[in-house]
Each structure stands twice: as structure tokens, then as C-alpha cells.
Design a protein around this motif. Structure first.
Motif, short mmCIF file in Angstrom:
data_model
loop_
_atom_site.label_atom_id
_atom_site.label_comp_id
_atom_site.label_asym_id
_atom_site.label_seq_id
_atom_site.Cartn_x
_atom_site.Cartn_y
_atom_site.Cartn_z
N ALA B 151 0.84 -1.20 0.00
CA ALA B 151 0.00 0.00 0.00
C ALA B 151 0.87 1.25 0.00
O ALA B 151 0.68 2.15 -0.82
CB ALA B 151 -0.92 -0.01 1.21
N GLY B 152 1.88 1.28 0.90
CA GLY B 152 2.76 2.44 0.96
C GLY B 152 3.47 2.67 -0.35
O GLY B 152 3.54 3.80 -0.85
N VAL B 155 0.98 3.77 -3.35
CA VAL B 155 0.48 5.14 -3.21
C VAL B 155 1.60 6.13 -3.51
O VAL B 155 1.39 7.14 -4.19
CB VAL B 155 -0.09 5.34 -1.79
N ARG B 301 16.08 -1.74 -0.72
CA ARG B 301 15.69 -1.71 0.67
C ARG B 301 14.51 -0.76 0.79
O ARG B 301 14.36 0.15 -0.02
CB ARG B 301 16.87 -1.18 1.48
N GLN B 304 15.13 3.01 0.96
CA GLN B 304 15.66 3.51 -0.31
C GLN B 304 14.55 3.67 -1.34
O GLN B 304 14.52 4.63 -2.11
CB GLN B 304 16.72 2.56 -0.85
N ARG B 307 12.70 6.78 -0.45
CA ARG B 307 13.51 7.94 -0.77
C ARG B 307 13.45 8.23 -2.27
O ARG B 307 13.27 9.37 -2.69
CB ARG B 307 14.95 7.68 -0.34
#
Lengths: 202, 337
Positions: B151-152, B155, B301, B304, B307
Motif C-alpha cells: 500500500a505504501g 500510493v 531496501r 531507499q 527515498r
């Protein structure tokens, strides 16, 4: 036209039934899923009105982003439904009074509603038959309503910055990855190749 | 009666026939994409890949399909049954429904709607529900962690895909996919928008949970992520949906950046091939890249990944949208309503 009318009743009925299920479902995750169903049917109603841009935006913004975050949070809460029901009777009078006041206020506001006589001229509605309604919305939004539109954006930005500031914790002890520093390392600074004679050691 | 037939029944029959014509080949393409993936990765790792069932292993996808079909569907005791079964169905359904607006060639499209690109964006943003519902309903730690990660991730990368789409449709001046393709007749958008194409491609990998962004199903830490508890046909539906989404992403890339059904040069040897063949060639090219990436890169990861999405892609794509609008304004090419 009969198919459109039929579709309207299907969307409307499912939306109302879904809305009832949102507040009556025992499991909060189910409630959110029913809420998504309601959003969907609202988008269907927009489509029937010929407002396809609004329908798509409703799905993208509410279903695709807002409801995902809802679901995300609700799933992680460990809600004990039994404990929630314990205080039901205790809170019922207060809730009923608040609901009643709201209902009366809504009825008063709705009952006293009169359209202004010159409202037809005030409506900035472009002729829909010539251009698609996406274009029509854009023309109105970025000309007549530019300042309200921009203000709404700024209000959202302020809310966003505020919530980030409220929840931000500075953690000086956290070890962060510094990618520039990693990439700036050279082989000759960090690596040394030695010839090791067999049996001799370093 | 004649009105009912002409107005509703006959169009309904035509539409159903068209849907069958799209979904049938799509499912076969999905089956052979799995075969192509195993063959391509096998070749890259100096193995043979599937070569036992049928000539060159060509019947392997059918054998896999029959195997999954005949297995038992196990529903875990603690699972939320309705949501558990609904999740793979939803994933599969959404992967198919998006194809309604894809133009295969000039005029070859099921629904030529004005907001086609928004429709695609809406459907692809719904894809996360199948995964997050599966993760929650399985009542298992691994599945839940996989669902949350997914989900993260989806989105986050949707945001930069959104800005990529804005840059493209500013240049094309339309939300209709056929018109976007037509706008690329002089030059494909991959040339003026090359950085956006790279961002779109990488975000597409993240959006379809493909390697190197396959953290939702990272087998080294989460066993298989959100689909741990799924078996037989419920698993097959996830699998089919995932691969159909890959093909959809490749089709979107072909339409938005590589000129859809248009040949690279509108001269003799190139425009002999019909448009649909060019379209399929472009999809195949992009899909090959998906497989190539999987055989080449290690998994990211999670920090990362975040980011990259929020601190690199989002600011850059935002900047590019402003730049595109500015250049178009300076050249007087901004689409006028």
C-alpha cells in the motif's frame, strides 16, 4: 432512457444501502470497504449526469488515495468491538440530542432556502454541447474562480505542513544513509591490496 | 420491439463480442508472458528454462494452469472469508477492466472515452485494494506486512506517475488516448520527454510490484508476502492479475511515449505493417525490459524505495511539468480549449 433510469436506481440504491452498512457493520474494516462501495456508486451517479471528469476524480482521489490511507490506519488499530458496544446505552442520550439538534438545524436551513432571482445569470456555466466537460470545468476554474481555487490549495498545503510539524520527531541518534558520501568514496581511499606470501602472514 | 433491439440488444451483443476478443488474447498473452519470463531469465542465467512439456516447453503455461485449477483452495481458519475470496477476484477484475480504453489501432478501441487517461489512472490506483485486502483478510503476519508495504509503495509511486501523465497530456492537449497517440505523429513523446519516460518505467515497476521493487512479496523475509495463504485458483487470479497489469503498464508506456500504433517512420517499409503489429511490438519491447530488470538487479531496501519515490521522482517530475508548460507557452504550442 429506461436503461439510464434503471442504472440510476441501481447506483442510488447500492449507495444508500452501503452508507447504512458503513455505520452498522460490526467490523471497522468492513465499514471502510462499504465506504469505498459508496464512493464508487457516487462516481457512477456522476457518470450518469455526464460529469465524467468529476467521476474519475472521485475515484482517483477518494477511492485511490484517501480511502487507502483510511483502510491502512483502521487495519492497524486493534479495535475490540465488544468493548466499543459496552458504553452504547450510556452515550445514547447525548448522541441522540446532538443528532436531533443537527437535524432541526438542517431542516431550518433547508426550509428557508430561496434561490435568488438573478441566480440564472450568476451561474458561470459554459455551453456543454460544444466542449467536453473537462474543458468546461478548466475554463471556469482557472478564470472566474482562480482565487478560491488557489486558496483551497494553500489551505491544504498549510494543513499538510502543520500535520508534518506536529508529528515530526528529530532523532539525532538515527543513522541515515548519505548517498553522496557513499558515491564520493574512492577505491584508493578505502582499499589496500597486499601481496601475502604463503605461510608468512601480514 | 425493433427499437429495443436496435437501441440496446444489438449494441450489447457487439460489445460482448468485443470484450471476448480483447480478454481471450489477453489471457493467452498473460500465460505466454510467464513462459517468456522463465525462458528469458533462464537464458540470462545460462539455463534452459522450461523445455519438457510440449515442443520447446511451449505447453508449460497450460500445464501450470491445469495444475492450479485442479488443486484445493484452502481458506485459513482465522481468515475473514468474504474479504479473503474477494481480494483476488478484485485484482483480476481490475486488471482486465482497464483494457476497455486501450486503443489497439486507429479506431480499434472498446470505449473511446474523453477521459481515457484518467480512467486508466483511476483503475491502476485501485489495484492496491486487492493486495491490502488480501494481506488483512489472511490473518497472517507475513501477508499483513506484505500488504502494508505494498500500500505504501503503490500510493507513493502513483504520485509521480500522475505528474508524468500531466506532462504528457499537456503536450498532447487531450485526455483521450487515441488523440494522445495521434499527437505523436510528428515525433514520439519519448524524445522530448525522455526523463519522464525513465521515471514512468521505473514507477511502473514499483506500481506492478516487480523486481527490484518486489518488497510486498519479498521471499527472503516475508515468505511470499500478501499471497502466502492463497492456493489454487485464488492464487492463480493474483498471478494472472499481476501479469495482466504488467502488460497494461507496457501498453500505457507504448501509448504515452512510443506512439501507440504509429510506425517509427511513416515511409515505405515501416508502414506496410498494420498498426496493431507495431503496438504489440512496442509492448513486447517494454515487457522484455521488465524481465531483463528482474534478472539483473537486486531488491531495493524499503527506505531507499521511499527515498527514490518521494525525494527524487516527485520533485523532478513536478519540475518537469512546470518546464513543459513553460516551454509550450514560450513556443505558443499550449493546447487552446
Amino acid at each position: 432512457m429506461i436503461v439510464q433510469a434503471l442504472m440510476f436506481y441501481v447506483f442510488a440504491a447500492v449507495a444508500v444501502a452501503g452508507a447504512v452498512m458503513v455505520i452498522s457493520a460490526r467490523n471497522p474494516v468492513h465499514s471502510v470497504l462499504y465506504l469505498i462501495l459508496v464512493f464508487f456508486n457516487a462516481a457512477g451517479l456522476f457518470l450518469l449526469l455526464g460529469a465524467e471528469f468529476l467521476a474519475m476524480m472521485l475515484v482517483i482521489v477518494y477511492v485511490g488515495a484517501v480511502a487507502v490511507l483510511f483502510l491502512f490506519v483502521v487495519m492497524m488499530l486493534d479495535i475490540n468491538t465488544l468493548r466499543l458496544r459496552e458504553g452504547f446505552l450510556q452515550y445514547l442520550p447525548t448522541g441522540a440530542v446532538v443528532g436531533l439538534i443537527l437535524l432541526v438545524e438542517l431542516a431550518m436551513a433547508g426550509g428557508g432556502w430561496v434561490f435568488a432571482s438573478d441566480v440564472e445569470e450568476l451561474r458561470a456555466v459554459p455551453v456543454l454541447s460544444e466542449i467536453s466537460n473537462t474543458e468546461a470545468l478548466g475554463r471556469v476554474m482557472y478564470t472566474d474562480y482562480l482565487y478560491p481555487f488557489q486558496t483551497a490549495g494553500v489551505v491544504l498545503l498549510v494543513a499538510m505542513v502543520g500535520s508534518i510539524m506536529l508529528t515530526l520527531r528529530r532523532r539525532p541518534d538515527a543513522r541515515r544513509q548519505n548517498i553522496a558520501a557513499q558515491l564520493a568514496r574512492h577505491k584508493k581511499d578505502t582499499l589496500e591490496i597486499k601481496k601475502v606470501p604463503s605461510g608468512g602472514g601480514i | 420491439m425493433a427499437e429495443l433491439w436496435d437501441g440496446y440488444l444489438w449494441p450489447l451483443i457487439v460489445i460482448i463480442a468485443k470484450i471476448v476478443l480483447i480478454v481471450g488474447p489477453l489471457l493467452i498473452a498473460v500465460a505466454y508472458l510467464t513462459y517468456a519470463e522463465r525462458k528469458v531469465i533462464g537464458a540470462m542465467q545460462m539455463r534452459k528454462g522450461p523445455n519438457v512439456v510440449g515442443p520447446f516447453g511451449l505447453l508449460q503455461p497450460m500445464a501450470d494452469g491445469v495444475k492450479l485449477f485442479l488443486k484445493e483452495t484452502v481458506i485459513p481458519t482465522g481468515a475473514n472469508r468474504v474479504v479473503f475470496v474477494l481480494a483476488p477476484v478484485l485484482t483480476f477484475f481490475l486488471a482486465l477492466v482497464a483494457w476497455a480504453v486501450i486503443p489497439f489501432s486507429e479506431g480499434w478501441v472498446l470505449a473511446d472515452i474523453n477521459v481515457g487517461i484518467l480512467y486508466l489512472f483511476a483503475i491502476s490506483s485501485l489495484g492496491v485494494y486487492g493486495i491490502i485486502m488480501a494481506g488483512w483478510a489472511s490473518n497472517s503476519k507475513y501477508a499483513f506486512l506484505g500488504g502494508l508495504r505494498s500500500a505504501g509503495q503503490m500510493v507513493s509511486y502513483e504520485v509521480s506517475i500522475g505528474f508524468v501523465l500531466v506532462a504528457v497530456l499537456l503536450t498532447a492537449g487531450s485526455l483521450n488516448l487515441s488523440k494522445i497517440v495521434e499527437a505523436q505523429r510528428s515525433v514520439w513523446f519519448v524524445i522530448p520527454h525522455l526523463p519522464m519516460f525513465v521515471i514512468f518505467y521505473i514507477s511502473g515497476l514499483a506500481e506492478t510490484n516487480r523486481c527490484p521493487f518486489d518488497l510486498p512479496e519479498a521471499e527472503s523475509e516475508l515468505v511470499a508476502g500478501y499471497n502466502v495463504e492463497y492456493s489454487a485458483m485464488t492464487f492463480a487470479q493474483f498471478f494472472l492479475g499481476e501479469y495482466a497489469n504488467m502488460i497494461l503498464m507496457a501498453a500505457m508506456g507504448a501509448i504515452l511515449f512510443l506512439g501507440g500504433w504509429l510506425p517509427p517512420f511513416d515511409v515505405a517499409p515501416f508502414n506496410w505493417l498494420p498498426g496493431i503489429v507495431w503496438f504489440f511490438l512496442k509492448i513486447a519491447f517494454l515487457l522484455f525490459g521488465f524481465l531483463w530488470v528482474r534478472a539483473t538487479f537486486p531488491r531495493y531496501r524499503y527506505d531507499q524505495l521511499m527515498r527514490l519515490g518521494w525525494k527524487v521522482f516527485l520533485p523532478f517530475s513536478l519540475f518537469w511539468v512546470v518546464l513543459t508548460a513553460g516551454v509550450l507557452l514560450a513556443l505558443g504550442r499550449l493546447p487552446q480549449g
